[in-house]
Structures are given as structure tokens and as C-alpha cells.
Design an enzyme around this catalytic site. Structure first.
Site, PDB file in Angstrom:
ATOM      1  N   ASP A  12       0.806  -1.223   0.000  1.00 13.27           N
ATOM      2  CA  ASP A  12       0.000   0.000   0.000  1.00 13.27           C
ATOM      3  C   ASP A  12       0.842   1.277   0.000  1.00 13.27           C
ATOM      4  O   ASP A  12       0.438   2.307   0.540  1.00 13.27           O
ATOM      5  CB  ASP A  12      -0.978   0.008   1.196  1.00 13.27           C
ATOM      6  N   LYS A  15       2.058   1.993  -5.158  1.00  9.69           N
ATOM      7  CA  LYS A  15       2.673   1.440  -6.381  1.00  9.69           C
ATOM      8  C   LYS A  15       1.786   1.664  -7.598  1.00  9.69           C
ATOM      9  O   LYS A  15       2.268   1.996  -8.674  1.00  9.69           O
ATOM     10  CB  LYS A  15       2.917  -0.073  -6.212  1.00  9.69           C
ATOM     11  N   GLY A  39      -4.213  -4.648  -3.951  1.00 11.48           N
ATOM     12  CA  GLY A  39      -5.286  -3.714  -4.293  1.00 11.48           C
ATOM     13  C   GLY A  39      -4.688  -2.360  -4.610  1.00 11.48           C
ATOM     14  O   GLY A  39      -3.962  -1.793  -3.819  1.00 11.48           O
ATOM     15  N   HIS A  40      -4.925  -1.888  -5.825  1.00 11.27           N
ATOM     16  CA  HIS A  40      -4.390  -0.594  -6.224  1.00 11.27           C
ATOM     17  C   HIS A  40      -5.546   0.347  -6.537  1.00 11.27           C
ATOM     18  O   HIS A  40      -6.460  -0.018  -7.275  1.00 11.27           O
ATOM     19  CB  HIS A  40      -3.528  -0.716  -7.480  1.00 11.27           C
ATOM     20  N   GLN A 218       2.156  -6.209  -2.922  1.00  5.16           N
ATOM     21  CA  GLN A 218       2.512  -6.234  -1.488  1.00  5.16           C
ATOM     22  C   GLN A 218       3.802  -5.421  -1.291  1.00  5.16           C
ATOM     23  O   GLN A 218       4.065  -4.537  -2.086  1.00  5.16           O
ATOM     24  CB  GLN A 218       2.646  -7.674  -0.959  1.00  5.16           C
TER      25      GLN A 218
HETATM   26  P1  IMP Z   1      -2.310 -13.089   2.128  1.00  6.67           P
HETATM   27  O1  IMP Z   1      -1.372 -12.533   1.124  1.00  6.67           O
HETATM   28  O2  IMP Z   1      -3.754 -12.855   1.789  1.00  6.67           O
HETATM   29  O3  IMP Z   1      -2.024 -14.518   2.454  1.00  6.67           O
HETATM   30  O4  IMP Z   1      -2.101 -12.265   3.490  1.00  6.67           O
HETATM   31  C1  IMP Z   1      -0.886 -12.342   4.246  1.00  6.67           C
HETATM   32  C2  IMP Z   1      -0.536 -10.990   4.857  1.00  6.67           C
HETATM   33  O5  IMP Z   1      -0.200 -10.080   3.825  1.00  6.67           O
HETATM   34  C3  IMP Z   1      -1.680 -10.318   5.625  1.00  6.67           C
HETATM   35  O6  IMP Z   1      -1.125  -9.571   6.689  1.00  6.67           O
HETATM   36  C4  IMP Z   1      -2.272  -9.354   4.612  1.00  6.67           C
HETATM   37  O7  IMP Z   1      -2.931  -8.277   5.219  1.00  6.67           O
HETATM   38  C5  IMP Z   1      -1.014  -8.920   3.886  1.00  6.67           C
HETATM   39  N1  IMP Z   1      -1.258  -8.480   2.504  1.00  6.67           N
HETATM   40  C6  IMP Z   1      -1.486  -9.260   1.425  1.00  6.67           C
HETATM   41  N2  IMP Z   1      -1.612  -8.521   0.327  1.00  6.67           N
HETATM   42  C7  IMP Z   1      -1.443  -7.240   0.694  1.00  6.67           C
HETATM   43  C8  IMP Z   1      -1.434  -5.993  -0.014  1.00  6.67           C
HETATM   44  O8  IMP Z   1      -1.569  -5.928  -1.242  1.00  6.67           O
HETATM   45  N3  IMP Z   1      -1.234  -4.866   0.725  1.00  6.67           N
HETATM   46  C9  IMP Z   1      -1.014  -4.924   2.052  1.00  6.67           C
HETATM   47  N4  IMP Z   1      -1.003  -6.054   2.752  1.00  6.67           N
HETATM   48  C10 IMP Z   1      -1.215  -7.215   2.085  1.00  6.67           C
HETATM   49 MG    MG Z   2      -2.826  -2.012  -1.773  1.00  7.25          MG
END
Ligand code: IMP
Ligand code: MG
Length: 417
Positions: A12, A15, A39-40, A218
Site C-alpha cells: 500500500d 505502487k 489492491g491498487h 505487497q
Molecule cells: P495473504 O497474502 O492474503 O495470504 O495475506 C498475508 C498478509 O499479507 C496479511 O497480513 C495481509 O494483510 C497482507 N497483505 C497481502 N496482500 C497485501 C497488499 O496488497 N497490501 C497490504 N497487505 C497485504
Molecule cells: Mg494495496
């Protein structure tokens, strides 16, 4: 030269906005890991685009590629693709045929995994099936996009997968795998977007002499190996995964992107986290709500110790700082430069047990005065000295130059230094 935009914090960082901004100068924008856990939000001339899988370059009409390191939820992809087609005429999107799919049972398994954990042990996943889909990839059980050419083969594969997972799914009250439903859906999926699926060799040939912008998902501190395990995502988010995740053997320069403060969604260590009204203020002003899960993001001060680590593991050669406007009106702004007076060289960033013991001392922070309203500035040189000093301090600490400053969500609120 190819370029990569990599998040240096916990995701977040903005990007999507910066990829949209930079993509003008590239021929292809590519993702190499993650899935629709990303999520963008990109705002261009009052239109808001919300993207999870498709790279933000699509907004400028750039060809976009999802590489083999991505895990793809076909149900989600169909929706996102439909929505993009309503806003952008004729988007050019390529999906590597080596991509592993996220199917319904992966989402159920994600939910079960998380339900077995309690309290602080919960990861706080996005529940999109990301972890279980990567587990299946490593466990050699994935359904790949190229498999969809032969649905009777997929059916045979699903029979084995069903034997493996049904006992768990049923035990925990989730629906067992419905092979017919799955095959019917995959048939519809292929009939709608089968023409986007492409072998890596074709992408290599078509873009061999062209420039590629890689969009990380991420952030580096959520990297499976380098991040605070187990509070990480299930893929390698760092730039060195680009070659594997895209299947393209090429060199690239990495631009590291970070917010002027720090946020994290989900559980896990966060040494500079704020638990007071300043944290709430930053969350409100920065609209720090997860794009995917709508959870309130945890907020804290900028952490240069972890940022320096992220620069190193990503071989970052330039930096982009975002959301500096969120801090405009604070009386003072803190920046963390050590953990209990230890430098980043002495920290194990993948050991959550250790990171959780860290309680920062007053001397771990430097304090900066704020810079006031900056919304109207059109060039870096015009910016207030207080902001320039803040940026210079960061550059000196990280030993990497800042080249882009983002002052707000709009494409035109971006200054080159
Ligand atoms: P997962 O990727 O859904 O398995 O989540 C694992 C961890 O990564 C959790 O703490 C999520 O909140 C975090 N996470 C996954 N994708 C994102 C992202 O795009 N932005 C911020 N945190 C993320
Ligand atoms: Mg995001």
C-alpha cells in the site's frame, strides 16, 4: 532499461499510482507475483480505478502481462476484466499459460487455516486463497492455465485433489470440491478469455526489444523469505523474483517506493506503530483502509531501519516517497533510525519472535518540524525547506536518491526531483 516498482514497506505504498505515472514510457507492464490480495487505487481525472490483478499500466492503454509467478483466481479475473473493458477500450492483456489457478477450495482452505489460529497468532490474510494456491504450486497439485486446453485432464487432476482435500473441507464444515461445477466454470472462463492466454516464449519474442515496467505487489517486508515470518504473504515480493516470476531473463533497475510514514494491515511486528491519536489522525487523513479487505490499516512513523534493509534486499537504485501531504499539518514528525540503538545490520527482519520484543527508545527517533500545505506546488525546488530536509535526511540514511515525490492521489500531483 527495464524498471521495477517495488514496495519497501508492508504494501500500500502507492505502487499503482506510480506505475500508472511511469508506464507512459514503457511498452509493457508486468506483474510477477501475488494475486488479487493486492489492491491498487488509481485516480485519473476524477475517475477512480480499482485494480487487484491487472497492472495499472492498463489505464494508459499499455499492454499488460501477468507472469507465471502470479496466482490467478479466474472468477475474480473475469469480473476485473469486465470492469476494465467498460472503462478502457480494447485493453491488451496477456496471461502466462504457466500461471497457477486459485480455485474455490483454496479460498475455503485459507479460511480454515486462519480459523485454527487464535489471537496474535492469526496472520490476518486477505482470505483470497493465496497461501493455499502457492502451497499447491509447490506441492505440484496446481491447475495451470495451459491445463485448460484439456478439461478432461483437469477433471482427472481434480479427482485426486478432491481425495486429498475433501476430508479437511468436510471436517471443518466447508463444501467439498464439486468437480462438475468447477469444470463447467472453467469451460465458461476459457470461452470468455482463453484468447488472452499466451506461452512465455511468445511474450519473450514479442517484447524482446521493448521496455518493460514491472509492478510489484505487497511489499518487501511481507516477502515470504525476507519478511517477518509467518506474518508474510506466500510469495517473494522482492525484485530478485522478477526473472522467475515473469519468465523473462532480463536486467532491470529498481525504484523503491515508500510512504512518508508506515502502515500495515493484518498482524505481525510493527516497531514504529502508533497507538495514540496521531496514529488515528494519520489513518483518517491518509484514508488508510485496506482496498481488498476494507480493514483499517495500522499506522506508525517512518521506519528507516527496515527501509534500509528493504533497499538492500531489492538492490534499489532510486526512491519514490508518497503521501507526504498526509503529514502536512502535524506539529512534529518522527523518523525511526535505530531499534534499541541497534542499526539495521544487527536486526533479523524475518524473525517475528525477536522483532516483537522490540520497544523503541526515545533516542531511536529523530524529530522533524512539519511543512504545511503543499498541494499547489508544481516543482521539487519550490517545496518548503522542512520537507526537503526530511527527504535529504532519508536519502543520506538510505544512501539512495529520491527521484519522485508524490503529493496526493492524482496523477498530476507527482514531482520529479
Ligand atoms: P495473504 O497474502 O492474503 O495470504 O495475506 C498475508 C498478509 O499479507 C496479511 O497480513 C495481509 O494483510 C497482507 N497483505 C497481502 N496482500 C497485501 C497488499 O496488497 N497490501 C497490504 N497487505 C497485504
Ligand atoms: Mg494495496
Amino acid at each position: 532499461m527495464h524498471k521495477a516498482v517495488i514496495g519497501l514497506q508492508w504494501g500500500d505504498e502507492g505502487k499503482g499510482k506510480i506505475v500508472d505515472y511511469l508506464s507512459e514510457d514503457f511498452d509493457l507492464v508486468a506483474r510477477y507475483q501475488g494475486g488479487n490480495n493486492a489492491g491498487h487505487t488509481v485516480i485519473v481525472e476524477n475517475t477512480t480505478y480499482k485494480l487487484n490483478l491487472i497492472p495499472s499500466g492498463v489505464i494508459r492503454g499499455k499492454p499488460c502481462f501477468l507472469g507465471q509467478g502470479v496466482v490467478l483466481d479466474p472468477e475474480h479475473f473475469l469480473n476485473e476484466y469486465d470492469q476494465i473493458c467498460q472503462k478502457i477500450s480494447n485493453p491488451k492483456i496477456y496471461l502466462s499459460s504457466n500461471i497457477s489457478l486459485i480455485l474455490k477450495y483454496h479460498k475455503h482452505l485459507d479460511k480454515i487455516n486462519e480459523s485454527l489460529l487464535t489471537g496474535e497468532n492469526k496472520i490476518g490474510t486477505t482470505a483470497k486463497g493465496i497461501g493455499p494456491a502457492y502451497q499447491d504450486k509447490v506441492g505440484r497439485k496446481s491447475i495451470k492455465l495451459y491445463d485448460l486446453k484439456n478439461l478432461s485432464y483437469v477433471e482427472e487432476k481434480l479427482k485426486i485433489i478432491k481425495k486429498f482435500y475433501d476430508p479437511t473441507l468436510i471436517h471443518f464444515g466447508e463444501e467439498p470440491i464439486n468437480i462438475k461445477e468447477c469444470i463447467d466454470f472453467l469451460r465458461t472462463f476459457t470461452s470468455k478469455i482463453g484468447n488472452l492466454i499466451i506461452d512465455n516464449s511468445l511474450i519473450k519474442n514479442e517484447f524482446s526489444l521493448k521496455s518493460i515496467l514491472f509492478e510489484g505487489a505487497q511489499g518487501a517486508l511481507l516477502d515470504l523469505d525476507h519478511g517477518s515470518y509467518p506474518y508474510v504473504t506466500s510469495s517473494n515480493t522482492v525484485s530478485s523474483n522478477i526473472v522467475i516470476g515473469s519468465g523473462l531473463q532480463l536486467d532491470y533497475k529498481t525504484i523503491g517506493i515508500f510512504k512518508a510514514y508506515a502502515t500495515r494491515v493484518g498482524n505481525g511486528p510493527f516497531p514504529t506503530e502508533l497507538f495514540d491519536s496521531i496514529g488515528d489522525y494519520i489513518a483518517d487523513k491518509g484514508v488508510e483502509i485496506g482496498t481488498v479487505t476494507k480493514r483499517k490499516r495500522r499506522c506508525g512513523w517512518l521506519d528507516l531501519v527496515s527501509l534500509k534493509y528493504s533497499c538492500q534486499i531489492n538492490r534499489v537504485s532510486e526512491l519514490c516517497i508518497t503521501k507526504v501531504d498526509v503529514l502536512n499539518d502535524l506539529k512534529e514528525i518522527k523518523v525511526c533510525k535505530s531499534y534499541q540503538l541497534k542499526k539495521y545490520e544487527d536486526i533479523n527482519f524475518s524473525d517475528s519472535n525477536y522483532l516483537n520484543t522490540i520497544q523503541l527508545l526515545e533516542d531511536d527517533y529523530d524529530i522533524f518540524p512539519s511543512w504545511g500545505d503543499i498541494s499547489e506546488f508544481k516543482s521539487y525546488n519550490e517545496l518548503p525547506d522542512n520537507l526537503k530536509n526530511y527527504i535529504t535526511f532519508i536519502e543520506n540514511y538510505l544512501e539512495v536518491p529520491v527521484t519522485i515525490v508524490s503529493l496526493g492521489p492524482e496523477r498530476n500531483q507527482t514531482l520529479l526531483k
